[in-house]
Design a protein around this motif. Structure first.
Motif, PDB file in Angstrom:
ATOM      1  N   CYS A  75       0.934  -1.165  -0.123  1.00  0.00           N
ATOM      2  CA  CYS A  75      -0.002   0.147  -0.084  1.00  0.00           C
ATOM      3  C   CYS A  75       0.988   1.252  -0.057  1.00  0.00           C
ATOM      4  O   CYS A  75       0.426   2.302  -0.555  1.00  0.00           O
ATOM      5  CB  CYS A  75      -0.922  -0.001   1.319  1.00  0.00           C
ATOM      6  N   ARG A  80       3.353   1.253  -7.422  1.00  0.00           N
ATOM      7  CA  ARG A  80       2.011   0.563  -7.493  1.00  0.00           C
ATOM      8  C   ARG A  80       1.019   1.233  -8.332  1.00  0.00           C
ATOM      9  O   ARG A  80       0.763   2.428  -8.263  1.00  0.00           O
ATOM     10  CB  ARG A  80       1.424  -0.068  -6.287  1.00  0.00           C
ATOM     11  N   ARG A 106      -2.908  -2.419  -6.766  1.00  0.00           N
ATOM     12  CA  ARG A 106      -3.006  -2.850  -5.060  1.00  0.00           C
ATOM     13  C   ARG A 106      -3.989  -3.771  -4.959  1.00  0.00           C
ATOM     14  O   ARG A 106      -4.715  -4.152  -5.829  1.00  0.00           O
ATOM     15  CB  ARG A 106      -3.352  -1.294  -4.614  1.00  0.00           C
TER      16      ARG A 106
END
Length: 202
Positions: A75, A80, A106
């Motif tokens: 996270c 990402r 994610r």
């Protein structure tokens, strides 16, 4: 002497080990014997590692993953793709997909799947936080990485209905996931093929 032909403390160790997934009484006895035979090499480091995990590992408040930090390393990774969210049933499914290395977005861990027989409804799963994340974080595609079981597909159908009208593309793993298959039991190649063949669900 107990029924396992071992003194009380050893018998208790065997019983504790046998409660772990994949370890029956026989495997637990073998594991206990290995630990007892080499305490300095196997048992002491294991005890230290278990204590460290107990003290440091926590559930990510964002996605539900297990990590030593909150938010977890996935996270908090700026590389990402925040527009793609893979929804899985359990942490082991997240680890399976991540291990395969094909998904760069994610995750969101539901914490289970819908099951009328087990009394698990939408309120028992992390569906509300998932919907909030989709609305707040600019998610464009939701990949439903749920098992090809009846319960998994029921959960996928329910989530697909909840996502209608939210302006996101909803896809699910395609070929490669056998009917009745659990993600965490599949090899990386099968998971990657299923992801590449994902199909629109809603």
């Amino acid at each position: 002497m107990s029924r396992n032909n071992a003194p009380g403390a050893i018998d208790e160790l065997i019983k504790r080990l046998s409660r772990l997934p994949g370890l029956g009484p026989r495997s637990a006895r073998r594991a206990a014997l290995a630990l007892l035979k080499r305490p300095d090499v196997l048992m002491t480091p294991l005890i230290r590692t278990l204590e460290t995990c107990r003290e440091q590992v926590r559930r990510c408040s964002v996605c539900g993953n297990l990590d030593a930090s909150d938010p977890c390393s996935i996270c908090s990774d700026p590389s990402r793709d925040g527009t793609s969210l893979c929804v899985v049933e359990e942490v082991e499914d997240l680890w399976a997909v991540e291990r395969a290395g094909f998904f760069k977005g994610r995750y969101h861990v539901l914490g289970g799947r819908l099951s009328a027989l087990d009394g698990i409804g939408p309120e028992e799963l992390r569906i509300g936080p998932m919907l909030a994340r989709i609305q707040e974080q600019g998610v464009e595609e939701v990949v439903l990485g749920l098992g090809a079981t009846v319960e998994g597909q029921t959960t996928a159908h329910y989530i697909g209905e909840r996502l209608q009208g939210m302006g996101v593309q909803v896809t699910g793993f395609g070929r490669g996931v056998p009917v009745g298959g659990e993600l965490n039991y599949l090899d990386e190649g099968t998971l990657a093929a299923a992801y590449r063949a994902r199909r629109p669900l809603a």
